[in-house]
Design an enzyme around this catalytic site. Structure first.
Site, PDB file in Angstrom:
ATOM      1  N   SER A 227     -50.728  14.081   7.993  1.00 27.26           N
ATOM      2  CA  SER A 227     -51.306  15.413   7.749  1.00 27.26           C
ATOM      3  C   SER A 227     -50.288  16.486   7.386  1.00 27.26           C
ATOM      4  O   SER A 227     -50.687  17.604   7.051  1.00 27.26           O
ATOM      5  CB  SER A 227     -52.115  15.864   8.960  1.00 27.26           C
ATOM      6  OG  SER A 227     -53.345  15.170   8.997  1.00 27.26           O
TER       7      SER A 227
ATOM      8  N   GLU B 104     -57.479   7.499   4.735  1.00 17.86           N
ATOM      9  CA  GLU B 104     -56.694   6.300   4.413  1.00 17.86           C
ATOM     10  C   GLU B 104     -55.203   6.588   4.276  1.00 17.86           C
ATOM     11  O   GLU B 104     -54.371   5.711   4.514  1.00 17.86           O
ATOM     12  CB  GLU B 104     -57.198   5.651   3.115  1.00 17.86           C
ATOM     13  CG  GLU B 104     -58.576   5.021   3.208  1.00 17.86           C
ATOM     14  CD  GLU B 104     -59.715   6.042   3.220  1.00 17.86           C
ATOM     15  OE1 GLU B 104     -60.834   5.661   3.622  1.00 17.86           O
ATOM     16  OE2 GLU B 104     -59.484   7.222   2.861  1.00 17.86           O
TER      17      GLU B 104
END
Length: 265
Positions: A45, A143
């Protein structure tokens, strides 16, 4: 605590994994500390900061507006979307989506924004355009967090990520207003508590974005400094460790503590 490099070596042995780290002066771009800084690590992230940088570049160019409302449906939602799942009825603005992606690490918000910049290939093209020839995004959320050993997809290096962050926050690539907006979203990060924020002395500045993978990886990109000033960029990535998430968090906090304790060196 030990010197930063000693702490990093200690962390590697305790994690039975790899640590990649760089500490860079924000103003000059000078590297102060580096460990495996040119090895690849999954971004996870942490890519969301670069993503919102690309969105802001489009805003600066007049191709996007932070106030533009994006409507989406239940089938657009992926795992971990604490903000976007609440706005199926009314939609969210581009600015709200960036805030959700950075401050809460909302995955659906990230995917909706990624679509506006041309998907993973579009974000990678933006990186090439600003002179980052290393960082690459290949997949969407969730993913892209797969973090398979040896897989170059969705990776960066600590050195490339730090240089790219510095470009986004200090060069002329983004307007002054967009630079401040990107930094403010990182200041407002709500999900980085157990990492460097847990060892931050009073009066210190931090703005950050974390990343996590179920498969042995963890990461943080941060701006850090005493006297409430963003003095340095710190990038720490872990990969290929069997350690629990709590243990990964603790090791990153330990590296942060060593950096802070030995700041003047």
């Amino acid at each position: 605590s030990p010197q930063p490099l000693e702490q990093i070596k200690l962390s590697e042995s305790q994690l039975s994994g790899r640590v990649g780290m760089i500490e860079m002066d924000l103003a000059s771009g000078r590297t102060l500390t580096a460990w495996r800084a040119d090895e690849r690590f999954p971004m996870m992230s942490t890519f969301k900061v670069v993503l919102c940088g690309a969105v802001l570049a489009r805003v600066d160019a007049g191709d996007e507006q932070l106030e533009r409302k994006i409507h989406y449906r239940q089938q657009d939602l992926v795992d971990y979307s604490p903000v976007s799942e609440k706005h199926l009825a009314d939609g969210m603005t581009v600015g709200e989506l960036c805030a959700a992606a950075i401050t809460m690490s909302d995955n659906s918000a990230a995917n909706l924004l990624l679509a506006t910049v041309g998907g993973p290939a579009g974000l990678t093209a933006f990186l090439r355009q600003i002179g980052d020839n290393v960082t690459r995004l290949d997949r969407w959320e969730t993913e892209l967090n797969e973090a398979l050993p040896g897989d170059a997809r969705d990776t960066t290096t600590p050195a490339s990520m730090a240089a790219t962050l510095r470009k986004l926050l200090t060069s002329q690539r983004l307007s002054a207003r967009s630079q401040l907006q990107l930094l403010q979203w990182m200041v407002d990060d709500r999900v980085a508590g157990p990492l460097i924020r847990s060892v931050l002395p009073a009066g210190w500045f931090i703005a950050d974005k974390t990343g996590a993978s179920k498969r042995g990886a963890r990461g943080i990109v941060a701006l850090l400094g005493p006297n409430n000033k963003a003095e340095r960029i710190v990038v720490i990535y872990l990969r290929d460790t069997p350690a629990s998430m709590a243990e990964r968090n603790q090791q990153i906090a330990g590296i942060g503590a060593a950096l802070i304790e030995h700041w003047q060196r």
